[in-house]
Motif scaffolding. Structure first.
Motif, mmCIF file in Angstrom:
data_model
loop_
_atom_site.group_PDB
_atom_site.id
_atom_site.type_symbol
_atom_site.label_atom_id
_atom_site.label_comp_id
_atom_site.label_asym_id
_atom_site.label_seq_id
_atom_site.Cartn_x
_atom_site.Cartn_y
_atom_site.Cartn_z
ATOM 1 N N UNK A 38 81.419 22.936 49.310
ATOM 2 C CA UNK A 38 82.609 22.255 49.820
ATOM 3 C C UNK A 38 83.515 21.830 48.678
ATOM 4 N N UNK A 39 84.806 22.028 48.859
ATOM 5 C CA UNK A 39 85.815 21.602 47.899
ATOM 6 C C UNK A 39 86.273 20.189 48.252
ATOM 7 N N UNK A 40 86.388 19.334 47.250
ATOM 8 C CA UNK A 40 86.871 17.962 47.434
ATOM 9 C C UNK A 40 88.365 17.945 47.152
ATOM 10 N N UNK A 75 80.730 10.436 47.942
ATOM 11 C CA UNK A 75 79.396 10.832 47.507
ATOM 12 C C UNK A 75 78.578 11.409 48.650
ATOM 13 N N UNK A 76 78.658 10.775 49.803
ATOM 14 C CA UNK A 76 77.874 11.203 50.954
ATOM 15 C C UNK A 76 78.374 12.537 51.512
ATOM 16 N N UNK A 77 79.681 12.676 51.636
ATOM 17 C CA UNK A 77 80.249 13.884 52.238
ATOM 18 C C UNK A 77 80.253 15.080 51.289
ATOM 19 N N UNK A 78 80.504 14.828 50.002
ATOM 20 C CA UNK A 78 80.722 15.929 49.060
ATOM 21 C C UNK A 78 79.790 15.936 47.856
ATOM 22 N N UNK A 79 78.957 14.924 47.716
ATOM 23 C CA UNK A 79 78.157 14.739 46.492
ATOM 24 C C UNK A 79 79.068 14.613 45.274
#
Length: 172
Positions: A131-133, A92-96
């Motif tokens: 950003x791609x997860x 959640x923090x890095x990529x929402x």
């Protein structure tokens, strides 16, 4: 600590039905391989409140994309408890990476539903940074926390659940 719950896998037949509904191109053999690799949720440390749910497959979510994942997991718990499913903090923090229903609520009687209480998660990459997860099979995707709850003194509800999303509004 209160020991009030237990995780199990749903039956292969239930998993296969749910998986093929989401991923219709999956063969029976592929579904079996995915099912066999499913890991039960577990805490990372003695002090962890959350039980990590692990991805049964590799997946990638580009910005704005959504994916529904049948986890293959069900949870039996004592009455008076609920399992709340939250996004994992790092994703959640890095990529929402977000859950579409914000917090999943797994009631104790869901375990007895006709789908065996199969827990699903629906995730969306809501990035603002384009950003791609990328998640590998076996990586944690969400976390579940068991919480006690109360009811009002005048509550006399006797309804019985059969189903998941929206089923409690259909109880007569």
């Amino acid at each position: 600590m209160n020991r009030i719950a237990q995780f199990y896998k749903v039956s292969f037949d239930q998993f296969k039905e749910s998986w093929e509904d989401t991923f219709p191109e999956t063969s029976s053999e592929e579904a079996r391989q995915i099912y066999e690799s499913i890991m039960l949720p577990r805490r990372a440390t003695k002090g962890s409140a959350g039980y990590d749910f692990f991805s049964p497959i590799d997946f990638e979510l580009k910005p704005g994309e959504t994916l529904k994942i049948p986890t293959g997991i069900r949870a039996s718990m004592e009455e008076g408890w609920v399992l709340c499913i939250f996004p994992r903090s790092g994703l959640g923090f890095k990529y929402r990476l977000q859950m579409n229903n914000t917090v999943g609520i797994i009631d104790s009687d869901y375990y007895f539903s006709d789908n065996e209480g199969h827990i699903f998660v629906k995730l969306t990459n809501d990035t603002n940074e384009n950003r791609t997860v990328t998640v590998k099979q076996g990586n944690g995707i969400v976390q579940g926390i068991f919480l006690p709850f109360g009811i009002t003194r005048d509550d006399e509800e006797e309804g019985v659940r059969n189903g998941g999303f929206g089923s409690t509004t259909k109880i007569t």
